[in-house]
Design an enzyme around this catalytic site. Structure first.
Site, PDB file in Angstrom:
ATOM      1  N   LYS A  59      40.108  43.902  31.424  1.00  0.00           N
ATOM      2  CA  LYS A  59      40.247  42.953  30.309  1.00  0.00           C
ATOM      3  C   LYS A  59      38.992  43.083  29.450  1.00  0.00           C
ATOM      4  CE  LYS A  59      38.220  38.836  32.292  1.00  0.00           C
ATOM      5  NZ  LYS A  59      38.393  37.446  32.613  1.00  0.00           N
ATOM      6  N   CYS A 118      40.378  40.112  41.436  1.00  0.00           N
ATOM      7  CA  CYS A 118      40.877  38.933  42.146  1.00  0.00           C
ATOM      8  C   CYS A 118      42.391  38.873  42.269  1.00  0.00           C
ATOM      9  CB  CYS A 118      40.399  37.666  41.437  1.00  0.00           C
ATOM     10  SG  CYS A 118      38.664  37.342  41.738  1.00  0.00           S
ATOM     11  N   GLU A 172      35.760  36.733  34.707  1.00  0.00           N
ATOM     12  CA  GLU A 172      34.823  37.695  34.145  1.00  0.00           C
ATOM     13  C   GLU A 172      34.862  37.583  32.630  1.00  0.00           C
ATOM     14  OE1 GLU A 172      34.937  41.653  35.713  1.00  0.00           O
ATOM     15  OE2 GLU A 172      35.550  40.927  37.677  1.00  0.00           O
TER      16      GLU A 172
HETATM   17  C1  UDX Z   1      40.657  35.572  37.745  1.00  0.00           C
HETATM   18  C2  UDX Z   1      40.820  34.055  37.735  1.00  0.00           C
HETATM   19  O1  UDX Z   1      41.170  33.635  36.417  1.00  0.00           O
HETATM   20  C3  UDX Z   1      39.547  33.385  38.212  1.00  0.00           C
HETATM   21  O2  UDX Z   1      39.735  31.996  38.276  1.00  0.00           O
HETATM   22  C4  UDX Z   1      39.206  33.926  39.592  1.00  0.00           C
HETATM   23  O3  UDX Z   1      38.019  33.366  40.085  1.00  0.00           O
HETATM   24  C5  UDX Z   1      39.098  35.441  39.570  1.00  0.00           C
HETATM   25  O4  UDX Z   1      40.303  36.002  39.039  1.00  0.00           O
HETATM   26  P1  UDX Z   1      39.491  37.422  36.221  1.00  0.00           P
HETATM   27  O5  UDX Z   1      39.942  38.408  37.241  1.00  0.00           O
HETATM   28  O6  UDX Z   1      38.104  37.491  35.709  1.00  0.00           O
HETATM   29  O7  UDX Z   1      39.658  35.923  36.805  1.00  0.00           O
HETATM   30  O8  UDX Z   1      40.450  37.575  34.975  1.00  0.00           O
HETATM   31  P2  UDX Z   1      41.518  36.735  34.157  1.00  0.00           P
HETATM   32  O9  UDX Z   1      40.987  36.403  32.835  1.00  0.00           O
HETATM   33  O10 UDX Z   1      42.070  35.640  34.949  1.00  0.00           O
HETATM   34  O11 UDX Z   1      42.633  37.865  33.937  1.00  0.00           O
HETATM   35  C6  UDX Z   1      43.192  38.588  35.022  1.00  0.00           C
HETATM   36  C7  UDX Z   1      44.171  39.613  34.545  1.00  0.00           C
HETATM   37  O12 UDX Z   1      45.346  38.982  34.047  1.00  0.00           O
HETATM   38  C8  UDX Z   1      43.676  40.514  33.415  1.00  0.00           C
HETATM   39  O13 UDX Z   1      44.094  41.849  33.669  1.00  0.00           O
HETATM   40  C9  UDX Z   1      44.353  39.970  32.184  1.00  0.00           C
HETATM   41  O14 UDX Z   1      44.547  40.949  31.198  1.00  0.00           O
HETATM   42  C10 UDX Z   1      45.670  39.496  32.770  1.00  0.00           C
HETATM   43  N1  UDX Z   1      46.290  38.416  31.984  1.00  0.00           N
HETATM   44  C11 UDX Z   1      45.689  37.204  31.896  1.00  0.00           C
HETATM   45  C12 UDX Z   1      47.532  38.632  31.385  1.00  0.00           C
HETATM   46  O15 UDX Z   1      48.117  39.723  31.472  1.00  0.00           O
HETATM   47  N2  UDX Z   1      48.102  37.592  30.695  1.00  0.00           N
HETATM   48  C13 UDX Z   1      47.526  36.375  30.575  1.00  0.00           C
HETATM   49  O16 UDX Z   1      48.131  35.498  29.937  1.00  0.00           O
HETATM   50  C14 UDX Z   1      46.271  36.172  31.193  1.00  0.00           C
END
Ligand code: UDX
Length: 426
Positions: free
Chosen positions: A316, A256, A149
């Site tokens: 996020k 996800c 997203e």
């Molecule tokens: C995720 C996957 O990345 C994607 O490939 C899949 O199709 C759907 O799920 P998304 O849920 O959009 O995508 O968010 P993403 O950017 O991956 O972050 C997920 C969560 O992890 C967020 O809450 C973010 O804040 C957290 N996060 C991410 C961390 O805490 N640390 C990080 O280093 C990266």
């Protein structure tokens, strides 16, 4: 009909479906996008996009001629042979995925052998095989999505890989699906259905594991005097580890990771295998959300009657999605401790109405911090970095205490301005 101009059906026009439909239209295909919610279809047909995703509204508008929104499944079936299934597969109480919407699509497909279901929805490993066993004539291709997203259009158009899973009988359909992605110049992983389904779950579970791992390193670093940002920088330069998803914070959320980690654990459990690592990944994530309370108590004592501002509600930045957002858990816990909670998010404010108990939803960050005993930065929206922390924010707060849940703010500047600063793992 050339492979580059394959008419496409998209079944289920939520976030994944709309991104898929708009991007295939952008690649030059006619797209029949079908949803059962009439109001959604009507507003999309008028060019109104009800989802906050950067660039999506523009892309829908630019490709309006090739995008046909409809509630009528027969329209999609008439025009397209490849039906990209993008319906919700939410978790049930047991943690298994609810496949009722996938089943409904199957029901509508009837006994057609001309069409293939191209599964983009995340489904348990084994779903494709079981569908094919029940309906041997139906084409079936697993084509999981890996969109994030906030950067979904870029992710669709520049994928690291495209995964296309099909068994022998559906190979011709699989070739047509792979051909759709040819202009994107990405590696195509052609495999069997079960492996394709597993790639999706395993990828998300691995990324969630990486986050829980760095969060535990952060927690240990706090007591040992290391700075997790420095640790992550040093680790990330190792090619085998890589710098991504090593950002410590107050836990992962979204539609996800929590769902897919749980689903994989459950799936393993159903086969009699206890996936110990994923059990820990989930537990670490839950504890991580709650650690903030301890950080506030360390400085404020009991939180009864304290005014706590949460900056950011979305799970996020660059999205209005609040599914499994840490803000929801924090707000509930803080109120449970007797604190008065005020919240602000640049776009997700309306989404939480009625979900946050007594928390006050504010119209601006400055309104939220006014008279606060503490600010918790929950989501790293760029505008929070641009606030006048040393001036306006500090003047408005009762106590200058900041818990920076994403290690996003300028720690040294805040400390110099007289704030008490608590980050994650530093
Ligand atoms: C995720 C996957 O990345 C994607 O490939 C899949 O199709 C759907 O799920 P998304 O849920 O959009 O995508 O968010 P993403 O950017 O991956 O972050 C997920 C969560 O992890 C967020 O809450 C973010 O804040 C957290 N996060 C991410 C961390 O805490 N640390 C990080 O280093 C990266």
């Amino acid at each position: 009909m050339s492979a580059e101009r394959e008419p496409i059906g998209v079944i289920g026009v939520g976030w994944v479906g709309l991104v898929t439909a708009a991007c295939f239209a952008e690649l030059g295909h006619e797209v029949w996008a079908r949803d059962i919610v009439a109001e959604k279809v009507e507003s999309l047909s008028r060019g109104e996009v009800p989802i906050h995703e950067p660039g999506l509204a523009e892309l829908v508008m630019e490709n309006a001629e090739r995008l046909h929104f409809t509630t009528d499944m027969t329209e999609a079936l008439k025009h397209a042979r490849l039906l990209f299934v993008c319906v919700d597969t939410p978790p049930t109480y047991s943690g298994d995925a609810d496949l009722s919407r996938v089943e409904a699509v199957l029901g509508e497909l009837g006994d057609s052998t001309d069409h293939a279901l191209v599964m983009k929805s995340t489904v348990p490993v084994g779903t494709g095989r079981s569908i094919q066993r029940r309906r041997p004539g139906t084409g079936y291709v697993s084509n999981p999505e890996f969109l994030q997203e906030g950067s979904a259009l870029k992710d669709f158009m520049n994928p690291d890989r495209v995964v296309v899973g099909a068994d022998e009988s559906s190979q011709p359909f699989a070739e047509r699906v792979a051909a759709l992605y040819a202009p994107l110049d990405a590696p195509v992983v052609k495999t069997d259905v079960a492996s394709a389904e597993m790639v999706k779950l395993a990828s998300n579970a691995f990324l969630a594991t990486k986050i829980s791992f760095i969060n535990e390193i952060a927690n240990v670093s706090e007591d040992l005097g290391a700075d997790v940002s420095e640790v992550a920088r040093g680790m990330g330069l190792d090619d085998r580890i890589g710098p991504k998803f090593l950002q410590a914070g107050i836990g992962y959320g979204g539609s996800c990771f929590p769902k897919d980690v749980q689903a994989l654990k459950q799936l393993a459990g159903n086969t009699g295998y206890h996936f110990q690592l994923l059990t820990a990944v989930i537990e670490v994530n839950e504890l991580q959300k709650r650690r903030t309370i301890g950080k506030l108590q360390k400085h404020l004592g009991p939180l009864v009657g304290k005014e706590v501002a949460l900056l950011g509600l979305a799970f996020k930045p660059n999205t209005d999605d609040i599914r499994e957002a840490t803000s929801l858990v924090l707000s509930g816990r803080l109120q449970g401790e007797g604190a008065n909670v005020r919240v602000y998010d640049p776009v997700a404010g309306q989404r939480v109405e009625g979900l946050l108990g007594g928390a006050r939803i504010c119209a601006s960050a400055l309104e939220a911090v006014d008279g606060a005993d503490a600010v918790v930065l929950v989501t790293e929206w760029p505008e929070f970095g641009e606030l006048d922390w040393a001036g306006e924010v500090k003047r408005r707060m009762r106590e200058p205490l900041v818990v920076d849940g994403r290690n996003f703010l300028d720690r040294d500047a805040l400390i110099q301005a007289g704030f008490t600063y608590e980050g994650i793992g530093r």
